[in-house]
Design a protein around this motif. Structure first.
Motif, short mmCIF file in Angstrom:
data_model
loop_
_atom_site.label_atom_id
_atom_site.label_comp_id
_atom_site.label_asym_id
_atom_site.label_seq_id
_atom_site.Cartn_x
_atom_site.Cartn_y
_atom_site.Cartn_z
N MET A 1 0.84 -1.13 0.29
CA MET A 1 0.23 -0.02 -0.18
C MET A 1 1.11 1.31 0.22
N GLN A 2 0.49 2.14 -0.42
CA GLN A 2 1.75 3.80 -1.07
C GLN A 2 1.03 4.42 0.60
N ALA A 3 1.79 5.12 0.64
CA ALA A 3 1.89 6.23 2.01
C ALA A 3 0.70 7.09 1.31
N ARG A 4 0.72 7.37 0.11
CA ARG A 4 -0.29 8.21 0.31
C ARG A 4 -2.09 7.37 0.67
N THR A 5 -1.82 6.31 0.67
CA THR A 5 -3.49 5.48 0.94
C THR A 5 -3.66 5.56 2.53
N ILE A 6 -1.94 4.76 3.47
CA ILE A 6 -2.46 4.88 4.14
C ILE A 6 -2.78 5.77 5.12
N THR A 36 1.29 9.19 10.89
CA THR A 36 0.93 9.02 9.24
C THR A 36 2.45 9.34 8.37
N PRO A 37 1.87 8.47 7.38
CA PRO A 37 3.83 8.28 6.88
C PRO A 37 4.05 9.13 5.84
N LYS A 38 5.48 10.01 6.28
CA LYS A 38 5.60 10.90 5.23
C LYS A 38 5.41 11.19 3.72
#
Length: 106
Positions: A1-6, A36-38
């Motif tokens: 899963m991509q960081a933007r989705t997470i 949250t991820p960068k």
């Protein structure tokens, strides 16, 4: 899963737990400490001057049914910094042919 989705899913859960806490459905907001991820913001890609000149040459040589409309639209976008949404929402009332101006509103 991509960081933007997470990032989006965590943000959604944060909002939901904040609501549940406010409505006394939860005792404490357990999402507060979750990080949250960068995410890397993508920079826009611009056309170079030679690419624009090539596009304008093509538009000038095109004799199709909508060629004049396309020519004006692309030249407005390239020369004014107008947004696409502003361009497609232009009405006849915004055009002033006596002064050769367009009133752009969003």
């Amino acid at each position: 899963m991509q960081a933007r989705t997470i990032h989006r899913k965590i943000s959604c859960l944060r909002s939901f737990t904040k609501y549940c806490t406010r409505e006394n459905l939860l005792i404490n907001d357990f999402m507060v400490e979750i990080e949250t991820p960068k995410i890397n913001n993508k920079l826009p890609v611009y056309m170079t001057l030679p690419e624009l000149q090539q596009l304008f040459r093509f538009l000038d040589s095109n004799k199709g049914r909508l060629s004049k409309r396309n020519n004006v639209m692309f030249k407005l976008l390239a020369s004014t910094g107008m947004r696409r949404s502003e361009l497609v929402n232009i009405t006849w009332g915004q055009l002033d042919f006596s002064n050769n101006t367009i009133r752009v509103t969003m």
